[in-house]
Design a protein around this motif. Structure first.
Motif, PDB file in Angstrom:
ATOM      1  N   UNK A 418      68.305  86.746  50.430  1.00 16.05           N
ATOM      2  CA  UNK A 418      68.175  85.309  50.686  1.00 16.05           C
ATOM      3  C   UNK A 418      67.241  84.659  49.671  1.00 16.05           C
ATOM      4  N   UNK A 419      67.430  83.376  49.538  1.00 12.06           N
ATOM      5  CA  UNK A 419      66.579  82.579  48.657  1.00 12.06           C
ATOM      6  C   UNK A 419      66.233  81.285  49.393  1.00 12.06           C
ATOM      7  N   UNK A 420      65.033  80.805  49.217  1.00 14.24           N
ATOM      8  CA  UNK A 420      64.577  79.560  49.849  1.00 14.24           C
ATOM      9  C   UNK A 420      64.846  79.566  51.351  1.00 14.24           C
ATOM     10  N   UNK A 421      64.499  80.657  51.975  1.00 17.14           N
ATOM     11  CA  UNK A 421      64.890  80.801  53.379  1.00 17.14           C
ATOM     12  C   UNK A 421      63.700  80.696  54.331  1.00 17.14           C
ATOM     13  N   UNK A 422      64.022  80.360  55.565  1.00 22.10           N
ATOM     14  CA  UNK A 422      63.049  80.432  56.654  1.00 22.10           C
ATOM     15  C   UNK A 422      63.804  80.793  57.918  1.00 22.10           C
ATOM     16  N   UNK A 423      63.058  81.271  58.912  1.00 22.00           N
ATOM     17  CA  UNK A 423      63.713  81.670  60.150  1.00 22.00           C
ATOM     18  C   UNK A 423      63.168  80.887  61.319  1.00 22.00           C
ATOM     19  N   UNK A 424      64.029  80.672  62.285  1.00 19.18           N
ATOM     20  CA  UNK A 424      63.572  80.188  63.581  1.00 19.18           C
ATOM     21  C   UNK A 424      63.721  81.348  64.550  1.00 19.18           C
ATOM     22  N   UNK A 425      62.637  81.657  65.209  1.00 19.88           N
ATOM     23  CA  UNK A 425      62.643  82.820  66.076  1.00 19.88           C
ATOM     24  C   UNK A 425      62.211  82.415  67.470  1.00 19.88           C
ATOM     25  N   UNK A 426      63.008  82.786  68.452  1.00 18.23           N
ATOM     26  CA  UNK A 426      62.654  82.439  69.822  1.00 18.23           C
ATOM     27  C   UNK A 426      61.831  83.557  70.434  1.00 18.23           C
ATOM     28  N   UNK A 427      60.663  83.186  70.898  1.00 16.33           N
ATOM     29  CA  UNK A 427      59.735  84.198  71.419  1.00 16.33           C
ATOM     30  C   UNK A 427      60.272  84.875  72.681  1.00 16.33           C
ATOM     31  N   UNK A 428      61.001  84.124  73.495  1.00 12.79           N
ATOM     32  CA  UNK A 428      61.462  84.690  74.765  1.00 12.79           C
ATOM     33  C   UNK A 428      62.739  85.505  74.621  1.00 12.79           C
ATOM     34  N   UNK A 429      63.705  84.961  73.957  1.00 11.47           N
ATOM     35  CA  UNK A 429      65.020  85.611  73.941  1.00 11.47           C
ATOM     36  C   UNK A 429      65.254  86.451  72.697  1.00 11.47           C
ATOM     37  N   UNK A 430      64.308  86.402  71.771  1.00  9.49           N
ATOM     38  CA  UNK A 430      64.456  87.141  70.514  1.00  9.49           C
ATOM     39  C   UNK A 430      65.619  86.626  69.658  1.00  9.49           C
ATOM     40  N   UNK A 431      66.113  85.465  70.037  1.00 11.12           N
ATOM     41  CA  UNK A 431      67.160  84.822  69.240  1.00 11.12           C
ATOM     42  C   UNK A 431      66.576  84.457  67.867  1.00 11.12           C
ATOM     43  N   UNK A 432      67.327  84.792  66.800  1.00  5.64           N
ATOM     44  CA  UNK A 432      66.839  84.487  65.453  1.00  5.64           C
ATOM     45  C   UNK A 432      67.926  83.788  64.643  1.00  5.64           C
ATOM     46  N   UNK A 433      67.506  82.764  63.916  1.00  3.28           N
ATOM     47  CA  UNK A 433      68.430  82.125  62.974  1.00  3.28           C
ATOM     48  C   UNK A 433      67.758  82.139  61.621  1.00  3.28           C
ATOM     49  N   UNK A 434      68.575  82.345  60.597  1.00  2.00           N
ATOM     50  CA  UNK A 434      68.000  82.247  59.261  1.00  2.00           C
ATOM     51  C   UNK A 434      68.652  81.078  58.534  1.00  2.00           C
TER      52      UNK A 434
END
Lengths: 541, 207
Positions: A418-434
């Protein structure tokens, strides 16, 4: 904040009745001082460029010793070696008459003048001028407050009372719309003016300690928010009513009966709006003429801040209220909307732009438009052909998310580069998006936007900002009305404008964007809608 | 222009609310004050507090117009709140400082901000390049200002509060433009009856 100071500068230099050196009592005071032999300093507000050797040229900011102020418009003054006439309106009297020595080299050569005695004299006289100025400002605060109370009284007794007697003409609800909570304001201001009068030192106005009054009322003054927010409705209702002669006659009769000046009702209804914006200006002026040694100094300083905050808060609430209409319009322009209205939880568009999103390892990356509101990130897909049409895809609840900066290179979780990336991570469900941005700057802007989103949410919690259900419903209703009046759902050209205005280069350069929307819709008058929504975006100064 | 007493003509007074627009420090208040206080020593002008100014203009013999100005200088940053002033205004002085390029560049924004707010109504504007006395520091050429004015469909004038040049003319020009717009229907008073027109180009009964 520089521009903020400029605003006050502008106000001081220009609109203030007493700040203007030509104004009556003050000019007398200057001449008295000068004839007493004291030195009066003025500060140039404007450049005075002159070829005339009888005139004194200077630049804005220069300090001028005023030597003769008998003429109202032209004063005689000195800067270093040169003396000459200059327009009085180009200067204002220096605030700190007592401290000119530091930054203004007087050409006092040893022996010519007794330095120590002239020094003390200057100090003493400067103080007198400043006291006079403070007196003026205090007098003005008191007198404008009395005027204002008179206006409020006239509105409440001259208009509202009369209107209530005519149940055949006005429903209580109509009166509420027209006059808002002006009766509450009247009650509040009556108490306030009483408090002010109590602190008013009639014999020595400059000794008055009024700062505390403002501090005491800062919370109560928030009732102006309701008034200001309602004001547009008041205007609309009023202009609707005054289409009927009977109402015009009635209001005019009210005015004449109450012996009010010749301003129409909608003018009078503006006075509270004006008043709440004026306090910071008056206090800035007062602070200018309050010595740090003055017993009122700390309070005036705090009062200035408090009143600035009140005005800012009221302004901010009004702005947010105006925004919800635009957000409602935005939502109704999105195809296939699912779930609750964005307004249910959000009231501000924080940022928007295009990003590539991957939600599961092995999944394909998807190019999407993202709209970050307070509390939620809405994801939309562009129509393949008509790039102006957006389809609702999903949303992410920002309250549960943490933002993770991802370094360029291989990502372990997703097993991709990946380049210029960030993630959103849900603390409860462990759902992750990049998410990947096209450019590093874009990524930085997004990271900043997420910070702003949290800050906004927190601020709203602290200040208790919320939009009523009625207001939200009304906004959605207005937006849907607009759609039903036959406007095609897509907003082609303006959407393009919107993207361009955003100034983040999200448009794929390979796509002949211009052509696409030209094909889709050849002739369309640009509406203001997208321009408006683009104005909602942050990164304002 | 002679003003020798409160207007009592059959025709008037028309009452127009005028707003001063432009970045801070362009000289909105100084222009206004120069006009309402400085120029006509014998003029009938009331200052009601410092909150608003009233000034009469005689467009032609017997036709007096009353201008009402709200002092909003220093409040620019409370933009959402001050939008309240735009409503029911007939005219707008769109000011920029000839020596300040940025203020010129803001003109379009001010124009759009006001037109957006008052729609479906319209306001008559005059573009004013202020501080013309500071010729040496001029950063905005007359040609480009005229071009901007043309693109906004408004007239252009350069003024100075220092030497009072064109100050009266500017207000006269705007007043005339509003009056003509009313005559031609470009600016429609919301209602007209018995010579009393409400709000937009407000004509109140004699007071």
């Amino acid at each position: 904040m520089n521009c903020e100071e400029d605003l006050y500068e502008d106000f001081r230099s220009s609109s203030h009745r007493y700040g203007h050196p030509g104004g009556g009592g003050e000019q007398l005071a200057i001449n008295e001082l000068i004839s007493d032999g004291s030195v009066v300093y003025a500060e140039a507000l404007w450049d005075h460029v002159t070829m005339d050797d009888q005139e004194l040229g200077f630049k804005a900011g220069d300090v001028i010793e005023v030597m003769d102020a008998t003429n109202k418009e032209w004063w005689w003054g000195r800067i270093l070696d040169s003396e000459g006439w200059f327009p009085a309106s180009f200067v204002r009297l220096r605030v700190n008459q007592d401290e000119p020595m530091e930054d203004y080299p007087l050409k006092v050569e040893g022996g010519k003048e007794d330095d120590s005695s002239s020094g003390t004299r200057r100090f003493g006289m400067g103080q007198t001028t400043k006291d006079q100025m403070r007196t003026n400002v205090i007098n003005e605060i008191i007198s404008t407050e009395r005027d204002y109370i008179k206006h409020l009284k006239d509105i409440c007794e001259g208009y509202i009372k009369q209107c209530r007697k005519r149940a055949d003409m006005f429903t209580e609800e109509q009166l509420k719309t027209i006059f808002g909570n002006i009766e509450d304001i009247y009650r509040c201001q009556k108490k306030f003016v009483k408090a002010l009068e109590k602190k008013f030192n009639k014999d020595h106005p400059h000794l008055s300690e009024v700062g505390s009054c403002f501090l005491e009322y800062q919370t109560e003054f928030q009732i102006y928010s309701e008034y200001c927010n309602n004001h547009p409705n008041a205007c609309m209702e009023l202009s609707r009513l005054t289409k009927v002669n009977k109402y015009v006659y009635f209001f005019e009769a009210c005015r004449l009966l109450q012996k009010m000046i010749d301003i129409s009702l909608d003018g009078f209804l503006l006075t509270p709006v004006q008043k709440i914006c004026k306090y910071p200006l008056q206090l800035a002026e007062l602070l200018k003429y309050t010595n740090p040694q003055h017993r009122d100094f700390k309070d005036v300083e705090a009062a200035l801040n408090a009143m600035k905050n009140v005005a800012r808060l009221i302004n901010e609430r009004k702005r947010r209220l105006e925004n919800i209409d635009k957000i409602a319009q935005w939502q109704s322009s999105i195809e296939d909307w699912e779930g609750e209205d964005v307004l249910v939880r959000s009231s501000e568009l924080i940022y928007s732009g295009e990003l590539a999103k991957i939600s599961h390892p092995q999944a394909k990356s998807q190019q999407r438009m993202f709209f970050l509101f307070d509390h939620q990130l809405v994801c939309c897909k562009k129509d393949l052909l008509r790039r102006d049409i957006l389809y609702y895809k999903s949303r992410i609840n920002m309250d549960d998310m943490e933002i993770l900066d991802v370094e360029d290179g291989k990502d372990k979780d997703f097993n991709i580069s990946v380049k210029n990336a960030f993630k959103l991570h849900c603390r409860d469900t462990e759902e992750v998006h990049i998410f990947c941005a096209k450019k590093p700057e874009q990524k930085q802007r997004w990271l900043k936007a997420f910070e702003n989103e949290r800050r906004q949410v927190q601020l709203d919690q602290e200040t208790g900002f919320s939009i009523t259900e009625v207001q939200k419903k009304q906004a959605m209703l207005n937006a849907s009305k607009q759609h039903h009046t036959g406007k095609p759902k897509a907003v082609t050209r303006p959407y393009y404008d919107f993207l361009m205005r955003q100034k983040h280069p999200t448009l794929p350069t390979t796509l002949p964007q211009q052509q696409v929307f030209m094909l889709a819709e050849p002739k369309r008058k640009p509406s203001n809608f997208w321009q408006n929504i683009s104005r909602l975006t942050p990164f304002r100064k | 222009m002679s003003l020798d007493g409160p207007p009592r003509g059959k025709m008037g007074p028309y009452q127009f609310r005028v707003i001063m627009l432009g970045d801070s420090t362009v000289g909105k208040s100084s222009l206004l004050r120069c006009y309402t206080e400085g120029v006509f020593l014998d003029a009938v002008n009331q200052t009601v507090g410092v909150d608003f100014y009233v000034q009469f203009v005689e467009l032609e013999p017997g036709l007096r117009v009353k201008l009402q100005f709200w002092d909003t200088a220093g409040q620019e940053r409370f933009r959402s709140v001050t939008r309240s002033y735009y409503r029911n205004s007939a005219g707008g002085m769109l000011l920029f400082d000839l020596t300040n390029r940025a203020s010129f560049e803001s003109v379009r924004q001010w124009h759009r901000e006001v037109t957006d707010t008052v729609q479906p109504f319209s306001i008559i504007f005059l573009l004013v390049g202020h501080k013309s006395d500071l010729a040496g520091q001029r950063r905005v050429g007359r040609k480009e200002a005229e071009k901007l004015a043309a693109s906004l469909g408004v007239q252009y004038i350069e003024t100075s509060a220092k030497d009072a040049s064109n100050v009266v003319q500017a207000f006269q020009m705007l007043t005339l433009a509003i009056y003509q717009a009313l005559q031609t229907g470009r600016l429609a008073p919301t209602e007209a009856w018995d010579g009393v027109k409400s709000t937009r180009g407000k004509l109140l009964p004699l007071g």
